[in-house]
Design an enzyme around this catalytic site. Structure first.
Site, PDB file in Angstrom:
ATOM      1  N   GLU A 270      62.351  94.843  53.013  1.00 57.99           N
ATOM      2  CA  GLU A 270      63.775  94.858  52.636  1.00 57.99           C
ATOM      3  C   GLU A 270      64.577  95.868  53.449  1.00 57.99           C
ATOM      4  OE1 GLU A 270      63.983  95.591  48.390  1.00 57.99           O
ATOM      5  OE2 GLU A 270      62.314  94.214  48.056  1.00 57.99           O
TER       6      GLU A 270
ATOM      7  N   GLU B  78      61.516 103.225  50.152  1.00 57.77           N
ATOM      8  CA  GLU B  78      60.686 102.835  49.005  1.00 57.77           C
ATOM      9  C   GLU B  78      59.306 102.377  49.496  1.00 57.77           C
ATOM     10  OE1 GLU B  78      62.702  99.911  46.536  1.00 57.77           O
ATOM     11  OE2 GLU B  78      60.784  98.960  46.064  1.00 57.77           O
TER      12      GLU B  78
ATOM     13  N   ASP C   3      62.828  99.134  52.076  1.00 59.64           N
ATOM     14  CA  ASP C   3      61.580  99.003  51.321  1.00 59.64           C
ATOM     15  C   ASP C   3      60.567  98.286  52.207  1.00 59.64           C
ATOM     16  OD1 ASP C   3      59.479  98.596  49.640  1.00 59.64           O
ATOM     17  OD2 ASP C   3      60.515  97.239  48.256  1.00 59.64           O
TER      18      ASP C   3
ATOM     19  N   HIS D   8      65.530  94.402  40.237  1.00 54.73           N
ATOM     20  CA  HIS D   8      65.161  93.011  39.940  1.00 54.73           C
ATOM     21  C   HIS D   8      63.750  92.754  40.469  1.00 54.73           C
ATOM     22  CE1 HIS D   8      66.234  91.497  44.236  1.00 54.73           C
ATOM     23  NE2 HIS D   8      65.688  92.682  44.253  1.00 54.73           N
TER      24      HIS D   8
ATOM     25  N   LYS E 233      69.079  97.688  42.627  1.00 60.51           N
ATOM     26  CA  LYS E 233      68.949  96.669  43.669  1.00 60.51           C
ATOM     27  C   LYS E 233      68.709  95.320  43.013  1.00 60.51           C
ATOM     28  CE  LYS E 233      64.038  96.951  45.029  1.00 60.51           C
ATOM     29  NZ  LYS E 233      63.103  96.954  46.151  1.00 60.51           N
TER      30      LYS E 233
ATOM     31  N   HIS F  48      58.542  88.180  51.445  1.00 63.00           N
ATOM     32  CA  HIS F  48      59.722  87.495  50.913  1.00 63.00           C
ATOM     33  C   HIS F  48      60.365  86.538  51.907  1.00 63.00           C
ATOM     34  CE1 HIS F  48      60.446  90.926  47.784  1.00 63.00           C
ATOM     35  NE2 HIS F  48      59.419  90.156  47.492  1.00 63.00           N
TER      36      HIS F  48
ATOM     37  N   ASP G   4      57.439 102.328  44.070  1.00 61.73           N
ATOM     38  CA  ASP G   4      57.478 101.042  43.364  1.00 61.73           C
ATOM     39  C   ASP G   4      56.033 100.651  43.035  1.00 61.73           C
ATOM     40  OD1 ASP G   4      57.696  98.428  42.532  1.00 61.73           O
ATOM     41  OD2 ASP G   4      58.398  97.618  44.427  1.00 61.73           O
TER      42      ASP G   4
ATOM     43  N   LYS H 169      61.190  98.629  37.105  1.00 65.43           N
ATOM     44  CA  LYS H 169      61.144  97.170  36.949  1.00 65.43           C
ATOM     45  C   LYS H 169      60.577  96.890  35.567  1.00 65.43           C
ATOM     46  CE  LYS H 169      60.086  95.709  41.732  1.00 65.43           C
ATOM     47  NZ  LYS H 169      58.950  95.557  42.676  1.00 65.43           N
TER      48      LYS H 169
ATOM     49  N   GLU I  97      65.205  86.915  48.307  1.00 69.70           N
ATOM     50  CA  GLU I  97      66.182  87.748  47.613  1.00 69.70           C
ATOM     51  C   GLU I  97      67.581  87.532  48.175  1.00 69.70           C
ATOM     52  OE1 GLU I  97      64.717  91.761  47.334  1.00 69.70           O
ATOM     53  OE2 GLU I  97      63.141  91.133  45.949  1.00 69.70           O
TER      54      GLU I  97
ATOM     55  N   SER J 207      55.465  90.730  45.691  1.00 68.77           N
ATOM     56  CA  SER J 207      54.682  91.855  46.205  1.00 68.77           C
ATOM     57  C   SER J 207      54.254  92.701  45.007  1.00 68.77           C
ATOM     58  CB  SER J 207      55.487  92.673  47.222  1.00 68.77           C
ATOM     59  OG  SER J 207      56.606  93.271  46.638  1.00 68.77           O
TER      60      SER J 207
HETATM   61  P1  PGA Z   1      58.702  91.900  44.251  1.00 70.18           P
HETATM   62  O1  PGA Z   1      59.545  92.697  45.347  1.00 70.18           O
HETATM   63  O2  PGA Z   1      59.595  91.568  43.124  1.00 70.18           O
HETATM   64  O3  PGA Z   1      58.224  90.696  45.014  1.00 70.18           O
HETATM   65  O4  PGA Z   1      57.585  92.816  43.832  1.00 70.18           O
HETATM   66  C1  PGA Z   1      60.481  93.657  45.037  1.00 70.18           C
HETATM   67  C2  PGA Z   1      60.125  95.023  45.551  1.00 70.18           C
HETATM   68  O5  PGA Z   1      59.062  95.242  46.163  1.00 70.18           O
HETATM   69  O6  PGA Z   1      60.885  95.949  45.347  1.00 70.18           O
HETATM   70 ZN    ZN Z   2      59.387  97.517  46.399  1.00 69.39          ZN
END
Ligand code: PGA
Ligand code: ZN
Length: 462
Positions: free
Chosen positions: A199, A323, A277, A401, A424, A190, A348, A373, A242, A70
């Site tokens: 999530e 999130e 999330d 991650h 996370k 995911h 994010d 990230k 995940e 994403s």
């Molecule tokens: P992504 O998802 O690593 O696929 O971007 C993680 C997130 O959105 O937090």
């Molecule tokens: Zn996110």
């Protein structure tokens, strides 16, 4: 400087993962890079990623690049080969070439002393790339080199990686072990179920230590697995990207009810809070949020209706973190929600670990926390300065991650180093996820052995 665990050699081995140890030289000699190698390897999705090896007089240090599904438009650029005959276009040989043959020789020629030059090394790579989004060389070439150099630097300073990063970040002494936010139910892009939200996380804030937090996470996870098997059949216990389950559910309340029940029947009531999330940019279209996008029948919500849904969930469940509740450019909705927000509101896709997005979000008063990230920005030094800026705004920092991961556990050290109090890394399942949690338990053990000043962040939310 405080001395940490064991002999310097065993410490460096464990922390820096050298696979080609050389005799330990006195740290008063500069530790320069003598060789850089890169290769294409697979990530947790079975797709190619870049792994690098950086050699100094202290050994050879490796790191590899994670990759998101994403992904937001404001992230640093990953370079894929786009050759349809190789890995369906997902090969990374170009980025491998950049790491080994374009950046690598420069890192050797410049004679950087890794023990003190990480910022200079990162700056050199940024300038060599010459774009704002690492679009020439690729974040997937630059980031693993930056991470491997940080490992080499830790070895050169004769400290664990988390201590090197703490010094590099100018963070206060004493360590905070982060609350692990376990993503137990996977949806969005995911997983293959019909859940729009990406999530559903549990956070063992009531644990007394890292080890206990991970035990709680694992016990709830196993309990959830039995419940899902009973309710939806064994096939529904397959896991998403995940490591969380993706049973045939589509209503967020169904997900939160499942988590509530699993927490209760595993006997951990009162010790766990929730985080969500929704990754809502994925279902934002023409000004509306289509939470039915995976069901094939539209269920379009206006931003006000989506806000009402979030508020209902916040009233009913012990949610402490939300999130990306709104899309990355839906500033008005972020601002309205943040105005009276009592929980942690994390950007994010909104922020993409990017200093200029951070400044915009501050101006809009859009959120109160950043998801950090490292591959969204592309170097360790930039990630540390983004974290510092967020702290200077009075925000929280949540280390994360990516959905495409490797067994690289760098982010565990990073979370401890900057004392952000939460991280996370997916569910307590799948090797690339548990690598991070196991590393956190290793760090806790090391800190205990050395009688270092540390605490588990659990009560940060009380
Ligand atoms: P992504 O998802 O690593 O696929 O971007 C993680 C997130 O959105 O937090
Ligand atoms: Zn996110």
């Amino acid at each position: 400087m405080r001395r940490l665990i064991g002999s310097s050699l065993s410490k460096n081995r464990e922390n820096g993962k050298p696979n080609n140890s050389r005799p330990d030289m006195s740290s008063k000699f500069p530790s320069t890079i003598t060789n850089v190698r890169a290769a294409q390897r697979l990530d947790s999705r079975g797709k190619p990623t870049v792994q690098v090896w950086v050699t100094t007089n202290k050994g050879t240090f490796t790191a590899s690049a994670p990759s998101g599904a994403s992904r937001g438009p404001y992230e640093a650029h990953e370079i894929l080969d786009a050759d349809p005959n190789m890995y369906g276009g997902n090969g990374v040989e170009k980025a491998v070439y950049h790491a080994q043959h374009v950046i690598g020789p420069g890192l050797v020629d410049k004679c950087f002393d890794v023990s003190r030059d990480l910022a200079k090394i990162d700056d050199f790579m940024i300038k060599l790339d010459g774009t704002k989004d690492k679009g020439n060389l690729g974040t997937n070439a630059i980031l693993p080199l930056s991470m491997a150099c940080a490992r080499a630097a830790a070895a050169a300073r004769d400290v664990p990686l988390y201590e090197f990063l703490r010094q590099e970040a100018h963070a206060p002494e004493g360590y905070v072990l982060p609350v692990p936010f376990f993503n137990l139910l996977n949806g969005g892009v995911h997983s293959g179920n019909q859940m729009a939200f990406q999530e559903f996380m549990i956070a063992p804030v009531g644990a007394e230590s890292m080890a206990q937090a991970i035990q709680i996470g694992s016990e709830v996870y196993q309990e959830l697995k039995s419940m899902i098997k009973k309710k939806y059949g064994a096939a529904a216990t397959a896991v998403g990207e995940e490591g969380g389950f993706s049973p045939p559910i589509s209503d967020p309340e169904e997900a939160l009810d499942l988590l509530t029940e699993a927490v209760k029947s595993s006997g951990h009531q009162g010790k766990i809070k929730f985080g969500i999330d929704p990754a809502s940019s994925q279902f934002f279209e023409c000004g509306c949020y289509d939470i039915g996008y995976k069901r094939g029948n539209e269920e379009k919500l206006s931003s006000t209706q989506l806000t009402d849904l979030y508020n209902k969930l916040l009233q009913k469940y012990p949610i402490i973190l939300l999130e990306d509740p709104f899309a990355e450019d839906d500033w008005a909705s972020w601002r309205n929600f943040n105005r009276d927000c009592k929980i942690e509101l994390v950007g994010d896709d909104l922020l993409a670990t990017n200093i200029s997005r951070l400044a915009m979000a501050r101006e809009h008063a859009a959120c109160n926390s950043i998801l950090l990230k490292v591959n969204q920005i592309g170097t360790v030094s930039e990630a540390l300065s983004v974290a510092q800026s967020a702290y200077s705004f009075g925000w929280k920092v949540f280390v994360s991650h990516r959905s495409g991961e490797t067994n690289d556990d760098f982010i565990s050290d990073l979370a401890v180093a900057i004392g952000c109090g939460h991280l996370k890394a997916g569910s307590p399942c799948r090797g690339e996820r548990v690598a991070k949690y196991n590393r956190l338990m290793d760090i806790e053990d090391q800190l205990k052995c050395t009688h270092a000043n540390f605490k588990y962040a659990g009560n940060m939310w009380e």
